[in-house]
Motif scaffolding. Sequence first.
Motif, mmCIF file in Angstrom:
data_model
loop_
_atom_site.group_PDB
_atom_site.id
_atom_site.type_symbol
_atom_site.label_atom_id
_atom_site.label_comp_id
_atom_site.label_asym_id
_atom_site.label_seq_id
_atom_site.Cartn_x
_atom_site.Cartn_y
_atom_site.Cartn_z
ATOM 1 N N ASP A 19 0.853 -1.189 0.000
ATOM 2 C CA ASP A 19 0.000 0.000 0.000
ATOM 3 C C ASP A 19 0.886 1.236 0.000
ATOM 4 O OD1 ASP A 19 -2.139 -1.755 0.261
ATOM 5 O OD2 ASP A 19 -2.139 -1.612 2.457
ATOM 6 N N GLU A 20 0.496 2.249 -0.789
ATOM 7 C CA GLU A 20 1.304 3.457 -0.914
ATOM 8 C C GLU A 20 0.562 4.648 -0.323
ATOM 9 O OE1 GLU A 20 4.300 3.620 -1.853
ATOM 10 O OE2 GLU A 20 4.645 1.682 -2.835
ATOM 11 N N ARG A 21 1.221 5.405 0.549
ATOM 12 C CA ARG A 21 0.605 6.577 1.173
ATOM 13 C C ARG A 21 0.348 7.664 0.134
ATOM 14 N NH1 ARG A 21 2.548 9.536 6.778
ATOM 15 N NH2 ARG A 21 1.736 11.608 6.331
ATOM 16 N N ASN A 22 -0.851 8.243 0.186
ATOM 17 C CA ASN A 22 -1.207 9.246 -0.816
ATOM 18 C C ASN A 22 -1.817 10.521 -0.239
ATOM 19 O OD1 ASN A 22 -3.630 8.109 -0.080
ATOM 20 N ND2 ASN A 22 -4.162 7.341 -2.106
ATOM 21 N N GLY A 23 -1.944 10.635 1.102
ATOM 22 C CA GLY A 23 -2.492 11.878 1.618
ATOM 23 C C GLY A 23 -2.739 11.849 3.120
ATOM 24 N N LEU A 24 -3.349 12.944 3.615
ATOM 25 C CA LEU A 24 -3.733 13.075 5.017
ATOM 26 C C LEU A 24 -5.181 13.532 5.086
ATOM 27 C CD1 LEU A 24 -0.603 14.893 6.515
ATOM 28 C CD2 LEU A 24 -1.294 12.527 6.968
ATOM 29 N N VAL A 25 -5.946 12.949 6.012
ATOM 30 C CA VAL A 25 -7.361 13.270 6.172
ATOM 31 C C VAL A 25 -7.590 13.796 7.586
ATOM 32 C CG1 VAL A 25 -9.714 12.375 6.139
ATOM 33 C CG2 VAL A 25 -8.030 11.501 4.506
ATOM 34 N N PHE A 26 -8.221 14.980 7.690
ATOM 35 C CA PHE A 26 -8.500 15.635 8.969
ATOM 36 C C PHE A 26 -9.951 15.361 9.355
ATOM 37 C CE2 PHE A 26 -9.927 19.165 11.552
ATOM 38 C CZ PHE A 26 -8.875 19.390 12.420
ATOM 39 N N ILE A 27 -10.189 14.787 10.541
ATOM 40 C CA ILE A 27 -11.530 14.412 10.984
ATOM 41 C C ILE A 27 -12.192 15.606 11.681
ATOM 42 C CG2 ILE A 27 -12.889 12.768 12.315
ATOM 43 C CD1 ILE A 27 -11.188 11.587 9.994
ATOM 44 N N PHE A 28 -13.373 16.023 11.171
ATOM 45 C CA PHE A 28 -14.034 17.181 11.763
ATOM 46 C C PHE A 28 -15.444 16.891 12.289
ATOM 47 C CE2 PHE A 28 -15.166 17.325 7.253
ATOM 48 C CZ PHE A 28 -16.527 17.567 7.289
ATOM 49 N N ARG A 29 -15.990 15.710 11.992
ATOM 50 C CA ARG A 29 -17.316 15.370 12.505
ATOM 51 C C ARG A 29 -17.384 13.867 12.712
ATOM 52 N NH1 ARG A 29 -23.208 16.381 9.821
ATOM 53 N NH2 ARG A 29 -24.410 16.542 11.732
ATOM 54 N N VAL A 30 -17.784 13.447 13.911
ATOM 55 C CA VAL A 30 -17.716 12.034 14.273
ATOM 56 C C VAL A 30 -19.077 11.550 14.773
ATOM 57 C CG1 VAL A 30 -16.638 10.336 15.804
ATOM 58 C CG2 VAL A 30 -15.268 12.211 14.869
ATOM 59 N N PHE A 31 -19.535 10.423 14.229
ATOM 60 C CA PHE A 31 -20.707 9.712 14.720
ATOM 61 C C PHE A 31 -20.227 8.405 15.350
ATOM 62 C CE2 PHE A 31 -22.215 12.502 11.389
ATOM 63 C CZ PHE A 31 -23.392 13.022 11.918
ATOM 64 N N GLU A 32 -21.155 7.600 15.848
ATOM 65 C CA GLU A 32 -20.745 6.390 16.542
ATOM 66 C C GLU A 32 -19.983 5.425 15.634
ATOM 67 O OE1 GLU A 32 -22.588 2.553 18.994
ATOM 68 O OE2 GLU A 32 -23.939 3.966 17.992
ATOM 69 N N LYS A 33 -20.508 5.193 14.431
ATOM 70 C CA LYS A 33 -19.923 4.165 13.575
ATOM 71 C C LYS A 33 -19.211 4.710 12.351
ATOM 72 C CE LYS A 33 -23.626 0.898 14.793
ATOM 73 N NZ LYS A 33 -24.712 0.045 14.245
ATOM 74 N N MET A 34 -19.322 6.001 12.073
ATOM 75 C CA MET A 34 -18.676 6.578 10.906
ATOM 76 C C MET A 34 -18.319 8.029 11.190
ATOM 77 S SD MET A 34 -21.935 6.957 8.294
ATOM 78 C CE MET A 34 -21.015 7.943 7.113
ATOM 79 N N SER A 35 -17.592 8.635 10.294
ATOM 80 C CA SER A 35 -17.150 10.008 10.511
ATOM 81 C C SER A 35 -16.923 10.683 9.170
ATOM 82 C CB SER A 35 -15.864 10.029 11.346
ATOM 83 O OG SER A 35 -14.842 9.296 10.699
ATOM 84 N N TYR A 36 -16.759 12.012 9.241
ATOM 85 C CA TYR A 36 -16.478 12.817 8.055
ATOM 86 C C TYR A 36 -15.125 13.492 8.210
ATOM 87 C CZ TYR A 36 -21.313 12.195 6.611
ATOM 88 O OH TYR A 36 -22.500 11.645 6.234
ATOM 89 N N GLY A 37 -14.386 13.543 7.128
ATOM 90 C CA GLY A 37 -13.069 14.157 7.159
ATOM 91 C C GLY A 37 -12.809 14.982 5.914
ATOM 92 N N MET A 38 -11.819 15.854 6.001
ATOM 93 C CA MET A 38 -11.391 16.666 4.875
ATOM 94 C C MET A 38 -9.995 16.222 4.437
ATOM 95 S SD MET A 38 -10.359 20.693 4.737
ATOM 96 C CE MET A 38 -11.990 21.338 5.059
ATOM 97 N N VAL A 39 -9.800 16.063 3.143
ATOM 98 C CA VAL A 39 -8.480 15.738 2.611
ATOM 99 C C VAL A 39 -7.618 16.999 2.708
ATOM 100 C CG1 VAL A 39 -7.158 15.007 0.592
ATOM 101 C CG2 VAL A 39 -9.403 13.980 1.062
ATOM 102 N N MET A 40 -6.630 16.986 3.591
ATOM 103 C CA MET A 40 -5.786 18.157 3.791
ATOM 104 C C MET A 40 -4.615 18.202 2.831
ATOM 105 S SD MET A 40 -7.345 19.866 6.047
ATOM 106 C CE MET A 40 -6.100 21.132 6.164
ATOM 107 N N SER A 41 -4.134 17.050 2.424
ATOM 108 C CA SER A 41 -3.048 17.004 1.438
ATOM 109 C C SER A 41 -3.180 15.721 0.644
ATOM 110 C CB SER A 41 -1.675 17.069 2.128
ATOM 111 O OG SER A 41 -1.475 15.950 2.967
ATOM 112 N N ALA A 42 -2.781 15.778 -0.610
ATOM 113 C CA ALA A 42 -2.846 14.609 -1.494
ATOM 114 C C ALA A 42 -1.602 14.602 -2.357
ATOM 115 C CB ALA A 42 -4.108 14.640 -2.356
ATOM 116 N N THR A 43 -0.698 13.671 -2.099
ATOM 117 C CA THR A 43 0.526 13.567 -2.883
ATOM 118 C C THR A 43 0.303 12.839 -4.198
ATOM 119 O OG1 THR A 43 1.101 11.546 -1.673
ATOM 120 C CG2 THR A 43 1.976 13.627 -0.834
#
Length: 408
Positions: A372-396
């Motif tokens: 697996d190759e790293r391709n970015g960073l995701v910032f978590i800004f909203r969290v529910f019990e079983k899932m969450s939402y994030g913003m892609v902060m960087s994408a190489t």
Amino acid sequence: MRKTIITLVVALASLVPGGAFADGMPPSPGKPAEKQGSAGAARVTQADLQPDAPDSYTVVKGDTLWGIAGKFLKDPYKWPQIWQMNQDQIKNPHRIYPGDVIRLDRSGPSLSMEGHSHADALANLVRLEPRVRVEPLESAVPTIPGAVIGPFLSQPLVIEENGLDSAPAIVATSEGRVIVAVGDTAYADRIGSSDSVNWQIFRPGQAVRDPESGEVLGYEAKYVGDARVRRFGHPTTLEITKARQEINRGDRLMPARETSFPAYVPRAPDKPIKGAIVSVDGGVSELGQYQIVSLNRGSRDGLQVGHVLASYHRGEVVDTTGRTRGFIDTKQSVWSLDTKPVNVVPDPPRPPTPTDGKVGVAATGTTLKLPDERNGLVFIFRVFEKMSYGMVMSATRPIYIGDLVQTP
């Protein structure tokens, strides 16, 4: 006036709201902070600094904490570590204002701030006549671009199955229209005169399933627009004030919530978390910076608002026939080029060849899994019990639905 360099301890004493320290006082100099999580325990080293990290940087309007951190650090989410703050303090970020000067001490490495303090900002008041009104001279620098995630702080909703069945619904439209848009009139049931004036409109969505386990993570109610009450009654008359997409009869209403932009500080989770990207806002197939994604991990997995996860593109399984992907020894074990074993899936039996069993012969007739190759960073800004939402902060490199996310 001579500027005074404010060390981290002094800055925290003046900038962190009262109650951030257990006894009302900052930790003594040289005393290690308590309650250190992994985000605070692993100290930043010279290797973590950007090769071209400046000795100082002056904050300007439009900066974000993430962007400033990226000028000094290869991984901006390590920002709390270079300030040596503990896990409790980093959830309430110190205030940084345009005009402040951030200085880098490479011997630590550590950062200090030169410029106006919070007390200075409060002293800079504007007085207007005929009535007196006071306001800070500048707004504190946000952590991430607020305009991007603003709409997602209140929508979409993640609900239980049939969670919108009891909510008010649009039962009719003016002139019998099938769909309505901004400025049109709609009529809703189950809204009383004591209810809210402003409403958000949602459409029940499909079940969100974990791509790995098949578990239903929730039901995502799609946000389609806003409405305002013009006249309470049976039915209540609404005016459509915003339409993200076409609004239909049967769409459900929820009271609009006033949302303020939270004060985030990016940090790595204090335990291993591994999940996957299950969907993306807008339905695009290839993701880039500042796009919103949903993940199959939530609060029950230890995920919190402010956590940063690294994303990885899943390595492909390739056919090695005719390719120099590895080497085969006398025991038919495939090895990658860095001499570490990899997973092997044997092909159906084939006739023997003169090279079978010889060391150093290119592997044939097998498939192997690429890393697996790293391709970015995701910032978590909203969290529910079983899932969450994030913003892609960087994408190489491009990010796709199904890519892995895990503690960096």
